[in-house]
Design a protein around this motif. Structure first.
Motif, PDB file in Angstrom:
ATOM      1  N   LEU A 261       7.279   9.189   6.308  1.00  0.00           N
ATOM      2  CA  LEU A 261       7.829  10.541   6.323  1.00  0.00           C
ATOM      3  C   LEU A 261       7.196  11.446   7.366  1.00  0.00           C
ATOM      4  N   ASP A 262       6.226  10.941   8.141  1.00  0.00           N
ATOM      5  CA  ASP A 262       5.474  11.784   9.073  1.00  0.00           C
ATOM      6  C   ASP A 262       4.866  12.972   8.329  1.00  0.00           C
ATOM      7  N   TRP A 263       4.295  12.681   7.187  1.00  0.00           N
ATOM      8  CA  TRP A 263       3.718  13.706   6.304  1.00  0.00           C
ATOM      9  C   TRP A 263       2.774  12.994   5.349  1.00  0.00           C
ATOM     10  N   GLN A 264       1.718  13.656   4.965  1.00  0.00           N
ATOM     11  CA  GLN A 264       0.781  13.080   4.007  1.00  0.00           C
ATOM     12  C   GLN A 264       0.660  13.996   2.799  1.00  0.00           C
ATOM     13  N   GLY A 265       0.631  13.389   1.640  1.00  0.00           N
ATOM     14  CA  GLY A 265       0.407  14.137   0.415  1.00  0.00           C
ATOM     15  C   GLY A 265      -0.794  13.575  -0.317  1.00  0.00           C
ATOM     16  N   THR A 266      -1.251  14.309  -1.295  1.00  0.00           N
ATOM     17  CA  THR A 266      -2.379  13.872  -2.113  1.00  0.00           C
ATOM     18  C   THR A 266      -1.859  13.135  -3.344  1.00  0.00           C
ATOM     19  N   PRO A 267      -2.339  11.914  -3.599  1.00  0.00           N
ATOM     20  CA  PRO A 267      -1.878  11.191  -4.796  1.00  0.00           C
ATOM     21  C   PRO A 267      -2.311  11.911  -6.070  1.00  0.00           C
ATOM     22  N   GLU A 268      -1.380  12.091  -6.984  1.00  0.00           N
ATOM     23  CA  GLU A 268      -1.656  12.682  -8.291  1.00  0.00           C
ATOM     24  C   GLU A 268      -1.073  11.781  -9.369  1.00  0.00           C
ATOM     25  N   THR A 269      -1.759  11.678 -10.488  1.00  0.00           N
ATOM     26  CA  THR A 269      -1.276  10.857 -11.600  1.00  0.00           C
ATOM     27  C   THR A 269       0.099  11.324 -12.036  1.00  0.00           C
ATOM     28  N   PHE A 270       1.005  10.377 -12.185  1.00  0.00           N
ATOM     29  CA  PHE A 270       2.349  10.668 -12.671  1.00  0.00           C
ATOM     30  C   PHE A 270       2.372  10.431 -14.173  1.00  0.00           C
ATOM     31  N   GLU A 271       2.549  11.493 -14.925  1.00  0.00           N
ATOM     32  CA  GLU A 271       2.523  11.407 -16.378  1.00  0.00           C
ATOM     33  C   GLU A 271       3.849  10.878 -16.906  1.00  0.00           C
ATOM     34  N   THR A 272       3.800   9.754 -17.586  1.00  0.00           N
ATOM     35  CA  THR A 272       5.009   9.146 -18.123  1.00  0.00           C
ATOM     36  C   THR A 272       4.647   8.234 -19.284  1.00  0.00           C
ATOM     37  N   ASP A 273       5.590   8.031 -20.189  1.00  0.00           N
ATOM     38  CA  ASP A 273       5.395   7.105 -21.305  1.00  0.00           C
ATOM     39  C   ASP A 273       5.805   5.686 -20.947  1.00  0.00           C
ATOM     40  N   ILE A 274       6.342   5.507 -19.748  1.00  0.00           N
ATOM     41  CA  ILE A 274       6.827   4.206 -19.314  1.00  0.00           C
ATOM     42  C   ILE A 274       5.850   3.616 -18.304  1.00  0.00           C
ATOM     43  N   SER A 275       5.404   2.399 -18.541  1.00  0.00           N
ATOM     44  CA  SER A 275       4.439   1.739 -17.655  1.00  0.00           C
ATOM     45  C   SER A 275       5.152   0.841 -16.652  1.00  0.00           C
ATOM     46  N   LEU A 276       4.703   0.903 -15.406  1.00  0.00           N
ATOM     47  CA  LEU A 276       5.128  -0.040 -14.384  1.00  0.00           C
ATOM     48  C   LEU A 276       4.241  -1.270 -14.494  1.00  0.00           C
ATOM     49  N   MET A 277       4.864  -2.453 -14.630  1.00  0.00           N
ATOM     50  CA  MET A 277       4.113  -3.688 -14.814  1.00  0.00           C
ATOM     51  C   MET A 277       4.567  -4.730 -13.794  1.00  0.00           C
ATOM     52  N   VAL A 278       3.603  -5.532 -13.307  1.00  0.00           N
ATOM     53  CA  VAL A 278       3.919  -6.556 -12.320  1.00  0.00           C
ATOM     54  C   VAL A 278       3.180  -7.845 -12.670  1.00  0.00           C
ATOM     55  N   ARG A 279       3.690  -8.945 -12.126  1.00  0.00           N
ATOM     56  CA  ARG A 279       3.018 -10.235 -12.247  1.00  0.00           C
ATOM     57  C   ARG A 279       3.468 -11.115 -11.094  1.00  0.00           C
TER      58      ARG A 279
END
Length: 297
Positions: A261-279
């Protein structure tokens, strides 16, 4: 077929989307369980052709339980990874506690391994169910910051509607040729979830930027501009997006890694009840990530 399924007169079926009655039965299961009507996919060209559903049906054709896999290539740390997504997991109340869901998960995960998928991804409100199958939770981070100091002119832009056939056709065309919105972690190719999420959330704005041949998915509230996803051959810089939309927000929130995006942001925790899971055998993302809300399933 499991002994439990056999004793209750259920029949196992796989790859059944070619049967309109069976597809309608799955639609009914998901609507009864989650309150969502996925039959809207018929307006968008039908179910994902890569989907592989695994289900149990009673003698009357009712779908008692289902768990589906589908192809969702991912861009992870600069490499396109052959990934499978898993969704549409549900069991009707009267058939719960009989091992059906566990049986269908085993079938779906086994099938994905046989097909050579090197990465699996799912969203779960009860992550402990999937941990025994090798899934781990990946914390999600949105990216927050001030907007660019200067807005860039970016040609014309016009809003799109998922109630208009011509706009749907345009979005589908763009999605077929899209570039991953991030080289860090993003969907590389998948159309159905973008369309469904855009339809189910009336607050999502969809805007076509002609200079970039890109569709931007966004929201805004009193305090921030929220960039959800971009589908296009070229990813516009954030300054061009804000310029085209004529937005001058005090705060920007980006819901995917913003490296393009030619832009930088600061990572912040995304509050959610749904978990992203990988394997899987492919390495997971190295840095802070978020799966675009337009790719959720």
């Amino acid at each position: 077929m499991t002994a439990a399924a056999n004793s209750h007169g259920l029949t196992f079926r796989q790859d059944y989307f070619g049967d309109p009655a069976a597809w309608a039965a799955l639609v009914a299961l998901l609507e009864d369980t989650f309150g969502i009507d996925v039959s809207i996919q018929d307006r968008f060209g039908g179910p994902d052709p890569t989907s592989m559903p695994f289900g149990y049906f009673d003698e009357g054709g009712v779908c008692a339980a289902n768990f589906s896999a589908f192809s969702m290539p991912m861009m992870i740390d600069g490499r396109v990874v052959k990934a499978a997504g898993f969704q549409s997991g549900a069991v009707r109340p009267q058939w719960r506690g009989k091992g059906l869901y566990r049986d269908l998960m085993n079938r779906a995960f086994g099938w994905s391994d046989e097909q050579g998928f090197e990465f699996g991804i799912l969203l779960a409100d009860k992550p402990a169910i999937y941990e025994p199958y090798g899934f781990t939770v990946v914390p999600q981070r949105k990216f927050v910051g001030a907007p660019p100091l200067e807005m860039r002119l970016a040609g014309t832009a016009h809003g799109l509607s998922l109630d208009t056939a011509a706009d749907i056709a345009l979005i589908r065309c763009v999605l077929r040729e899209r570039t991953a919105v991030s080289s860090v972690f993003a969907v590389a190719a998948q159309a159905e979830m973008f369309l469904l999420n855009g339809f189910f959330d009336p607050d999502v704005g969809l805007t076509y930027l002609d200079q970039f041949q890109a569709v931007v998915a966004w929201k805004e509230d009193e305090t921030s501009f929220q960039l959800l996803d971009i589908a296009g051959k070229t990813i516009p810089p954030l300054s061009a997006i804000l310029g085209a939309l004529d937005r001058r927000p005090g705060r920007v929130e980006v819901f995917f890694p913003p490296d393009r995006l030619d832009w930088q942001g600061t990572p912040e925790t995304f509050e959610t009840d749904i978990s992203l899971m990988v394997r899987g055998s492919a390495a997971g993302p190295a840095g802070p990530v978020m799966l675009s809300p337009m790719a959720e399933f």
